[in-house]
Design a protein around this motif. Sequence first.
Motif, PDB file in Angstrom:
ATOM      1  N   GLY A  52     -10.964 -23.568   0.431  1.00  0.00           N
ATOM      2  CA  GLY A  52     -11.838 -23.202  -0.681  1.00  0.00           C
ATOM      3  C   GLY A  52     -11.089 -22.513  -1.813  1.00  0.00           C
ATOM      4  N   HIS A  53     -11.612 -22.709  -3.035  1.00  0.00           N
ATOM      5  CA  HIS A  53     -11.119 -22.009  -4.234  1.00  0.00           C
ATOM      6  C   HIS A  53      -9.673 -22.400  -4.571  1.00  0.00           C
ATOM      7  N   GLY A  54      -8.951 -21.551  -5.314  1.00  0.00           N
ATOM      8  CA  GLY A  54      -7.588 -21.895  -5.705  1.00  0.00           C
ATOM      9  C   GLY A  54      -7.395 -21.794  -7.206  1.00  0.00           C
ATOM     10  N   GLN A  67      -7.285 -12.018  -1.358  1.00  0.00           N
ATOM     11  CA  GLN A  67      -7.989 -13.064  -2.098  1.00  0.00           C
ATOM     12  C   GLN A  67      -8.386 -14.200  -1.164  1.00  0.00           C
ATOM     13  N   GLU A  68      -9.634 -14.623  -1.284  1.00  0.00           N
ATOM     14  CA  GLU A  68     -10.135 -15.691  -0.415  1.00  0.00           C
ATOM     15  C   GLU A  68      -9.271 -16.945  -0.512  1.00  0.00           C
ATOM     16  N   LYS A  69      -8.828 -17.283  -1.726  1.00  0.00           N
ATOM     17  CA  LYS A  69      -8.067 -18.532  -1.899  1.00  0.00           C
ATOM     18  C   LYS A  69      -6.778 -18.534  -1.077  1.00  0.00           C
ATOM     19  N   ILE A 121     -13.012 -24.844   4.256  1.00  0.00           N
ATOM     20  CA  ILE A 121     -12.659 -23.545   4.842  1.00  0.00           C
ATOM     21  C   ILE A 121     -12.870 -22.439   3.805  1.00  0.00           C
ATOM     22  N   HIS A 122     -13.651 -21.440   4.165  1.00  0.00           N
ATOM     23  CA  HIS A 122     -13.939 -20.324   3.252  1.00  0.00           C
ATOM     24  C   HIS A 122     -13.924 -19.000   4.006  1.00  0.00           C
ATOM     25  N   ALA A 123     -13.997 -17.913   3.249  1.00  0.00           N
ATOM     26  CA  ALA A 123     -14.244 -16.590   3.826  1.00  0.00           C
ATOM     27  C   ALA A 123     -15.314 -15.940   2.961  1.00  0.00           C
ATOM     28  N   ASP A 124     -16.247 -15.288   3.614  1.00  0.00           N
ATOM     29  CA  ASP A 124     -17.460 -14.800   2.982  1.00  0.00           C
ATOM     30  C   ASP A 124     -17.267 -13.440   2.313  1.00  0.00           C
TER      31      ASP A 124
END
Length: 282
Positions: A52-54, A67-69, A121-124
């Motif tokens: 996820g993200h980036g 950072q989640e990314k 794939i992510h983190a909340d």
Amino acid sequence: MGVAKRMRGSDQPTALRRRGLLLAIGAAALPAPALAQGAARPRLPLVVLDPGHGGRDPGAIGAAGTQEKQVTLALALDIRRALEGAGRCRVALTRSGDSFVPLKRRVDMAREREAALLLSIHADAAPREHAAQARGASVYTLSETASDPLAAALARRENLADRAGGLRLPSVSPEVQRILLSLMRQETRAGSERLARLAVNALDDDVPLLRQPLRRAGFVVLKAPDVPSALVECGFLSHPTDEAALRQPRHRARIANALTEAVHGFLGRRSLAARDDDARLG
Ligand SMILES: [Zn+2]
């Protein structure tokens, strides 16, 4: 009715049943040579991992600044390593560096390459008032009903007959197209639910889970009509314990191994047969 029932009753992996459905559609629409090509020897199924993200979108940011990314990319690389090590599927990433990739592009990558599944794939992160309590992993599938006008518009576009499955069906009436596509969506939805259940079950042994870990929401990245898709929130960056754990390679390896087990469960005998075929034929 008969077709749907027969397919559901079968114990073949979903992807294979989906292929059967595509061939059934193709039989009505395509000349013989195209069908012959479709019957080539099976290749290893392709698994698309979507960190996820980036890039300019860091995603959630933890209390300690994680950072989640970065977490999602590290996890996706771990999962790829585990999957490739087992040799039962091919693996592609929607991004392998710190780059921004639009959500729709991520879905298109999986569809264009006829992926057997997409795992995002992510983190909340929880709002401040819940941050102290909310922790643990959860797995999402697409919700049945559009949650907002944007989702509704996307669903309408996806419903256009010649987009779904990337197929053009010139000689089939619109009514028949509608029925076939609705069957395909039904198959995909069932596959997504199965994938999500397998992921929750595998994670449950090794990783703390959110209460009611099997969830639904209108994530754009889960909207492929023809690729079973699930989104894993691997923990809460807003919770100090989860954030610290997600920074640890050992914890990420536990998640990667669990999700690898889930993917193998989903691919089932199909991936084993293809691997053996590959070994035999070269
Ligand atoms: Zn995210």
